[in-house]
Structures are given as structure tokens and as C-alpha cells.
Design an enzyme around this catalytic site. Structure first.
Site, PDB file in Angstrom:
ATOM      1  N   ASN A  37     -47.712  -8.792  12.225  1.00 40.01           N
ATOM      2  CA  ASN A  37     -46.835  -8.263  13.279  1.00 40.01           C
ATOM      3  C   ASN A  37     -46.186  -9.452  13.973  1.00 40.01           C
ATOM      4  O   ASN A  37     -46.868 -10.448  14.226  1.00 40.01           O
ATOM      5  CB  ASN A  37     -47.631  -7.513  14.348  1.00 40.01           C
ATOM      6  N   GLY A  38     -44.916  -9.339  14.316  1.00 34.31           N
ATOM      7  CA  GLY A  38     -44.251 -10.428  15.030  1.00 34.31           C
ATOM      8  C   GLY A  38     -43.141 -11.023  14.184  1.00 34.31           C
ATOM      9  O   GLY A  38     -42.704 -10.422  13.193  1.00 34.31           O
ATOM     10  N   GLU A  95     -33.028   8.233  33.100  1.00 37.49           N
ATOM     11  CA  GLU A  95     -34.211   8.528  32.296  1.00 37.49           C
ATOM     12  C   GLU A  95     -34.005   9.811  31.472  1.00 37.49           C
ATOM     13  O   GLU A  95     -34.373   9.865  30.298  1.00 37.49           O
ATOM     14  CB  GLU A  95     -35.438   8.646  33.225  1.00 37.49           C
ATOM     15  N   LYS A 155     -34.150   9.931  27.398  1.00 41.12           N
ATOM     16  CA  LYS A 155     -35.051  10.821  26.652  1.00 41.12           C
ATOM     17  C   LYS A 155     -34.270  11.608  25.603  1.00 41.12           C
ATOM     18  O   LYS A 155     -34.702  11.755  24.480  1.00 41.12           O
ATOM     19  CB  LYS A 155     -35.770  11.821  27.580  1.00 41.12           C
ATOM     20  N   LYS A 158     -43.111   2.260  19.453  1.00 41.83           N
ATOM     21  CA  LYS A 158     -43.768   2.558  20.720  1.00 41.83           C
ATOM     22  C   LYS A 158     -43.904   1.316  21.573  1.00 41.83           C
ATOM     23  O   LYS A 158     -43.677   1.344  22.767  1.00 41.83           O
ATOM     24  CB  LYS A 158     -45.147   3.170  20.449  1.00 41.83           C
ATOM     25  N   HIS A 171     -14.893   7.614  38.739  1.00 46.63           N
ATOM     26  CA  HIS A 171     -14.330   6.292  38.440  1.00 46.63           C
ATOM     27  C   HIS A 171     -14.222   6.057  36.931  1.00 46.63           C
ATOM     28  O   HIS A 171     -14.117   4.919  36.488  1.00 46.63           O
ATOM     29  CB  HIS A 171     -15.184   5.199  39.091  1.00 46.63           C
ATOM     30  N   ARG A 197     -46.693   4.324  16.560  1.00 44.76           N
ATOM     31  CA  ARG A 197     -46.060   3.095  17.024  1.00 44.76           C
ATOM     32  C   ARG A 197     -44.658   2.928  16.445  1.00 44.76           C
ATOM     33  O   ARG A 197     -43.882   2.104  16.933  1.00 44.76           O
ATOM     34  CB  ARG A 197     -46.918   1.886  16.634  1.00 44.76           C
ATOM     35  N   TRP A 248     -42.413  -2.118  10.770  1.00 45.25           N
ATOM     36  CA  TRP A 248     -41.143  -1.759  11.410  1.00 45.25           C
ATOM     37  C   TRP A 248     -40.211  -2.925  11.092  1.00 45.25           C
ATOM     38  O   TRP A 248     -40.415  -4.036  11.593  1.00 45.25           O
ATOM     39  CB  TRP A 248     -41.357  -1.604  12.911  1.00 45.25           C
ATOM     40  N   GLU A 256     -33.123   9.333  22.676  1.00 44.14           N
ATOM     41  CA  GLU A 256     -34.221   8.836  21.845  1.00 44.14           C
ATOM     42  C   GLU A 256     -34.725   9.844  20.832  1.00 44.14           C
ATOM     43  O   GLU A 256     -34.973   9.498  19.691  1.00 44.14           O
ATOM     44  CB  GLU A 256     -35.431   8.503  22.742  1.00 44.14           C
ATOM     45  N   CYS A 267     -45.007  -2.478  14.379  1.00 40.92           N
ATOM     46  CA  CYS A 267     -45.923  -2.590  13.243  1.00 40.92           C
ATOM     47  C   CYS A 267     -47.365  -2.381  13.707  1.00 40.92           C
ATOM     48  O   CYS A 267     -47.706  -2.655  14.849  1.00 40.92           O
ATOM     49  CB  CYS A 267     -45.818  -3.970  12.638  1.00 40.92           C
TER      50      CYS A 267
HETATM   51  C1  F6R Z   1     -38.576   5.118  26.327  1.00 36.42           C
HETATM   52  C2  F6R Z   1     -39.502   4.097  25.937  1.00 36.42           C
HETATM   53  C3  F6R Z   1     -39.080   2.674  25.987  1.00 36.42           C
HETATM   54  C4  F6R Z   1     -40.130   1.879  26.758  1.00 36.42           C
HETATM   55  C5  F6R Z   1     -39.802   0.384  26.719  1.00 36.42           C
HETATM   56  C6  F6R Z   1     -40.779  -0.426  27.533  1.00 36.42           C
HETATM   57  O1  F6R Z   1     -39.082   6.398  26.148  1.00 36.42           O
HETATM   58  O2  F6R Z   1     -40.619   4.382  25.587  1.00 36.42           O
HETATM   59  O3  F6R Z   1     -37.825   2.542  26.550  1.00 36.42           O
HETATM   60  O4  F6R Z   1     -40.159   2.346  28.066  1.00 36.42           O
HETATM   61  O5  F6R Z   1     -39.823  -0.064  25.397  1.00 36.42           O
HETATM   62  O6  F6R Z   1     -42.073  -0.261  27.077  1.00 36.42           O
HETATM   63  P1  F6R Z   1     -43.323  -0.640  27.965  1.00 36.42           P
HETATM   64  O7  F6R Z   1     -43.329   0.255  29.137  1.00 36.42           O
HETATM   65  O8  F6R Z   1     -44.491  -0.405  27.064  1.00 36.42           O
HETATM   66  O9  F6R Z   1     -43.156  -2.079  28.349  1.00 36.42           O
END
Ligand code: F6R
Length: 607
Positions: A99-100, A480, A484, A602, A503, A27, A73, A487, A2
């Protein structure tokens, strides 16, 4: 997650609120709304994008010079118009955005219902407006303080009262709030990008504090009504950093920025002649680092993957046992943090709720906790004992890219520094520093091949499942790469250590399940080659990330993307680049919203 904006001043508030909500779209959100004070309280909100809201506001002809806005959100209640923020009390006197999560909202709602309040939404937030109204006896700030003393959970709040035109109250508990100080106008926001076009002078609220904001004054108080003084801080990042600058998406811009951001992460920190590194933010704790017997990395998502790379680097270079934990799991364990354990919390945003909670848990056990963060002034940066900033600039694309390479750069430097104090000689140190300095150019060379990766993406974009395999320091890169892809293109992808394939996952191999291998020339190259053959023997399609000069690999793969050669320990900084580009192009070709993928946020400020 949010986003919150609040404004009071001399300008017409609606364009400021809408502009700020648009800048916070990155975000992640599913509904949006604004409340404006102009004699009475006017609210417009809706499910969907800020663009829809903008049209509604235009039709409703909202005007005024004080207001609040929100991108939501959904946590409690579906993303509907009714559940969108702002929320009000039932007399329409108080409006707020939140937010929260209010953890005791159910009990509060029952109590307030008994005393005659009516609730319309499924949200946890609505009770806070009712509670403030319940306590209101002419002093807005006191009513907010009294109400918040009864609230359990996390909040960043911006609140308006019909009886106090020209005033916005902001409050914080576990969810960031920043105040922007202008000339005859002031802003409150969850994220300073919301008002960066107007001012760079900011103050940050701490947990348990409120700010009473009018156009010419900001007063800070605790919930117990103690007055607080705060120093103005200056935001240093550039407006260009939060704009697309000619790229079609923030994600592509940020992928392409990596030669610069990786260089920025090492800038001023390399001691070339000595073959080591110095971090200003760690100078005071060098003794603790030098005596560390064990290192624990905490993080979530991509930051957790960076921690996995850090684990390999730390053990290889410094010979210090290292482990990585999901922050979300660590916080609920009874961790055995024996003396000598040092903890690094890794986070791009510095606001991830699970990572913050894990930091507090580690501190409760007496461990020194250091931060590896991108956002200066963030909660994690402020709650850790010392730390290292990434200096990667604002990361706006929801999928983390440049933060990952900066995290690895910092972790490499950290492991090298600790290694030099333990077992890495000066000449090996110099070699590694030199290799590191060449990484930005090598990333640029990979980026120059991005059209080829775009074409490869075209060949694979219809596939529904992918496997990513790597070994050693490139196993986390496989994770990773898979993350990506999931996501932003919504294709199912799994990352595995290459040798684990036999395995279990090998049962899945067929033409419809491509396998992406990371097979850079290093100590496990031959082993990975065998794993590739195992896939090919079962009819699998293979895309390989290989080292320049390795012509032989082309005989074992359907497609090859080459990276320049470097020290094996630095390969993650290169192997991840084609994987970022592959997921980006596949998502674009599938018509996905790359910068704001569905359901994602985000910065994950709730548990
Ligand atoms: C993946 C992504 C999330 C963040 C995770 C941690 O692309 O963006 O998996 O890496 O939410 O976020 P931070 O690094 O901000 O603590």
C-alpha cells in the site's frame, strides 16, 4: 484504499486470506491477489472483485499455511491482472503486497535494470521485490532493511520469501500496518478488521519499523536493525460493528445507527448541571484551548465539511476566529500560524495522507495540533498532541455518514466548552447541553420517515444534475448533501450558499435541475425563502428540508421533508439525515454499488 493481509500459523491460509480481503472490500479496490508459500511460491491474482479471485484460487487448488493477500486501488498502471499484487522479483523468490507509493521507483528501476533485473508490470511496487532479492544473502530481514533504506515514498508491506517458509515480514512508512497476535498464529494487516474474527490482541508498526512474524513470535526492528519492544493493545469494537446486521448496505446501517453513534460521541462528556463539556483527551491541554486566539480546522472531503460547520460554531459560541483549510492545500502553502493558533485535524479514518502531511506541516510551524478522529490507534490519533475520539464505531460504507454527525457533535461540544470559558453563560450552556441530548431522539424521528424519502428519491432518480443550497451553518450541509449524491449515485451535484445562486448557478435552473434547499427555521429562514422563490420563478423544481410545524413552506415547494425543531446551531445534525437518505435511495434505485462506489476508496492513504 488498498488492503493488506498476511498470515502464518496452523490453519489453512487461503480461507483466511479470502475472508480478510472480503472484509476489506469496503476500502475500495479494483483488483485482488494472494501469494501462498507451500514449498514453492504460488500466486493467483486478477482484475475485479475478490469473488472472481476466489474461484480462480479454487480452480488452482492453492494450499499452505503462510500467505499474503491484497486488494489494489490502482495508482501506477491500470487495474489489470498483471499490475495486481502480489508482485515478485524476476527469480520468483520474493513476493510482496504494497500500500502506498514508491516515489523513486523510476530511478530504482533503471538501476536494477542495469544490473540485470527484468520488470513485467507498470507498477511502482515491483522494484521493491527486485531490490530485496538484490540484497538477499541468507538473512531475509536484513535484505528487507537494506532495500527499504533506498526506497522513498510511502509503504505498508507484507513480504514472503521462498527461502523462509513460515515467515511474513511487515514494514511501514506512512501507511498503516497492524500485527494481530494469536495462539500459534499471527497476522499482519493494513486494517484490523481483516483479522478481528481471530484475535483482538494487536501491536501497531510505526514509520521506519519492520516486524518479523512467524507463527509463535513477532520481532520488531528499525531499518537500522535496532530491536524494539511493543506492548499488546486490545481492540475493543464489536464484530457486529463490521457486519451488516440485516441491513441491505453498510451505508444504510450506518445512517440508521446515528441516534446511537451521536449519543456515544457525547457519552460521559456532558456536565449537565454546569452546562458544559469535558473531554478526557483534552484535559492536559485546557490551558492552550483557553488561551487560543485562532482555531484552524484541517480535513478532507466530508471531514472538511464538518470543519466548516465547526467554523460557524466556534465563532458563534466561543467568539474565537476560526478557519477551515483543505489539508491537501494547507500542506503546500507557507501558512502564517501566529502564536495562539491551535489546529484541529479532523479525520474519520485517521489515515488520510493529506491530513497527516498537513498535521506535520502545522507542527513544523510550532502550532499545537489536536485530533478529532474515529479510529483509535490510527496514525493521526497518534501523531497529534491530544484529541477527541468520535466513538462512532467502525465506518465501513465508503460514503461517510455517521462519522459526519459525530464530528459535528464533537465540534459543537468543543465550541461550547471554549465558549463557556469565554462568553457563554451557565444558563445558555445548560440550554444547549439539553438540546444536544435530545438530538438522538430527533434523528430517530427523521429516520422513521425514511419511506417518504425513498418515494421522493424515486421522483428524482432520473435527473442528471442537482443543486444543493443552504445558508449559515447549513451551507456546509448543502455541500455534504451534494457530495453524498455524487459519490454513490454518480449524479452531478453542486452545493452553494443559497444567496450565491444568483451570482451564477441560477443560469442552470430549469425543470431538469432540481434544487434541494435547507430551510430550517432560523435567523436566515426568510432569506432562504426568497432564494426558493427565485428558483420557482424560473420553473425550477424544489425539494425543501424544513422544520416541523412550518406548513407554509409546502406552498413554496414540490416536496418537503420535515425535521424536528432544535437550536439553530444544532440543525446540521438533523438536516443532513434526509440528505444522506436521499442519496442512498437514489443510488440504490439507480442500481449503483452503494457501499463500494466506483473509483472511491474509504481511506485515502496516498496523495
Ligand atoms: C466522503 C468521504 C471522503 C472522506 C475523506 C476524508 O463520503 O468519505 O470525502 O471524508 O476522504 O477521510 P477521513 O475523514 O478518513 O480523513
Amino acid at each position: 484504499m488498498c488492503g493488506i493481509i498476511g498470515y502464518t500459523g496452523h490453519r489453512t491460509v487461503v480461507p483466511i486470506l479470502i475472508g480478510a480481503l472480503k472484509r476489506m472490500e469496503y476500502r475500495g479496490y479494483d483488483s485482488a491477489g494472494v501469494a501462498v508459500l507451500n514449498g514453492a511460491l504460488r500466486i493467483e491474482k486478477d482484475a475485479g472483485k475478490v469473488q472472481n479471485l476466489e474461484q480462480k484460487i479454487r480452480d488452482a487448488q492453492l494450499s499452505g499455511q503462510t500467505g499474503i493477500g491484497h486488494t489494489r486501488w490502482a495508482t501506477h498502471g491500470a487495474p489489470t491482472q498483471l499490475n495486481a499484487h502480489p508482485h515478485t522479483d524476476d527469480e520468483f523468490q520474493i513476493a510482496l503486497v504494497h500500500n502506498g507509493i514508491i516515489e523513486n521507483y523510476s530511478a530504482l528501476r533503471q538501476e536494477l535494470t542495469k544490473s540485470g533485473h527484468e520488470f513485467k508490470t507498470e507498477t511502482d511496487t515491483e522494484v521493491v521485490a527486485a531490490l530485496i532479492q538484490e540484497f538477499y544473502q541468507g538473512d531475509f530481514a536484513h535484505a528487507v532493511q537494506k532495500a527499504l533504506k533506498l526506497v522513498k515514498g510511502t509503504y505498508g508491506l507484507a513480504i514472503l520469501s521462498v527461502n523462509h517458509p513460515g515467515m511474513v515480514i511487515a514494514a511501514r512508512m506512512g501507511s498503516p500496518m497492524v500485527i494481530g497476535h494469536g495462539d500459534g498464529e499471527n497476522f499482519v494487516a493494513s486494517d484490523p478488521t481483516a483479522f478481528l474474527h481471530f484475535t483482538r490482541d494487536v501491536t501497531y508498526l510505526e514509520d521506519g519499523e519492520i516486524a518479523v512474524v512467524t507463527s509463535d513470535k513477532v520481532e520488531y526492528r528499525t531499518l537500522a536493525d535496532e530491536h524494539i519492544d511493543k506492548k499488546l493493545e486490545q481492540l475493543t469494537f464489536d464484530i457486529a460493528a463490521i457486519e451488516k446486521g440485516g441491513f441491505s448496505h453498510f451505508m444504510l446501517k450506518e445512517i440508521c445507527e446515528q441516534p446511537q453513534t451521536v449519543a456515544d460521541s457525547m457519552r460521559g462528556r456532558l456536565l449537565i448541571d454546569e452546562g458544559t463539556v469535558k473531554f478526557g483527551g483534552m484535559a492536559a491541554v485546557m490551558e492552550t484551548l483557553n488561551q487560543a486566539k485562532r482555531v484552524l480546522f484541517l480535513g478532507c472531503g466530508t471531514s472538511w465539511h464538518a470543519g466548516l460547520v465547526g467554523e460557524y460554531l466556534m465563532e458563534e459560541l466561543a467568539g474565537v476566529p476560526a478557519e477551515v483549510e483543505y489539508a491537501s492545500e494547507f500542506r503546500y502553502r507557507s501558512p502564517a500560524l501566529e502564536p495562539g493558533t491551535i489546529v484541529f485535524a479532523i479525520s474519520q479514518s485517521g489515515e488520510t495522507a493529506d491530513t497527516l502531511a498537513a498535521i506535520r506541516e502545522a507542527k513544523r510551524h510550532g502550532a499545537p495540533v489536536f485530533g478529532i478522529c474515529n479510529v483509535v490507534g490510527s496514525s493521526i490519533a497518534r501523531e497529534t498532541n491530544a484529541g477527541v475520539f468520535l466513538h462512532a464505531g467502525p465506518e465501513i460504507g465508503v460514503a461517510s455518514t455517521k462519522a459526519f454527525t459525530s464530528q459535528i457533535t464533537v465540534l459543537f461540544m468543543l465550541a461550547l466548552q471554549m465558549g463557556r470559558a469565554r462568553r457563554v453563560g451557565a444558563s445558555r450552556g445548560r440550554e444547549l447541553v439539553q438540546e444536544l441530548r435530545e438530538i438522538p431522539n430527533k434523528i430517530s424521528r427523521i429516520l422513521a420517515t425514511r419511506e417518504k424519502i425513498e418515494t421522493i428519491a424515486h421522483h428524482y432518480k432520473q435527473c442528471r444534475n442537482f443543486l444543493y443550497l443552504g445558508r449559515g451553518v447549513n451551507f456546509p450541509v448543502a455541500l455534504e448533501g451534494a457530495l453524498k449524491l455524487k459519490e454513490i449515485s454518480y449524479i452531478h451535484a453542486e452545493g452553494y450558499p443559497a444567496a450565491e445562486m444568483k451570482h451564477g448557478p441560477i443560469a442552470l435552473i430549469d425543470r431538469d435541475m432540481p434544487v434541494v434547499f435547507i430551510a430550517s427555521k432560523d435567523g436566515v429562514y426568510e432569506k432562504v425563502l426568497s432564494n426558493i422563490e427565485e428558483v420557482r420563478a424560473r420553473g425550477g423544481r424544489v425539494l425543501v428540508i424544513a422544520t416541523e410545524g412550518d406548513q407554509e413552506i409546502a406552498n413554496h415547494a414540490d416536496e418537503v421533508v420535515y425535521i424536528p425543531s432544535t437550536d439553530p446551531l444544532l440543525t446540521p445534525l438533523l438536516t443532513v439525515i434526509p440528505l444522506q437518505l436521499l442519496s442512498y435511495y437514489m443510488a440504490v434505485q439507480r442500481g449503483c454499488d452503494v457501499d463500494q462506489p466506483r473509483n472511491l476508496a474509504k481511506s485515502v492513504t496516498v496523495e
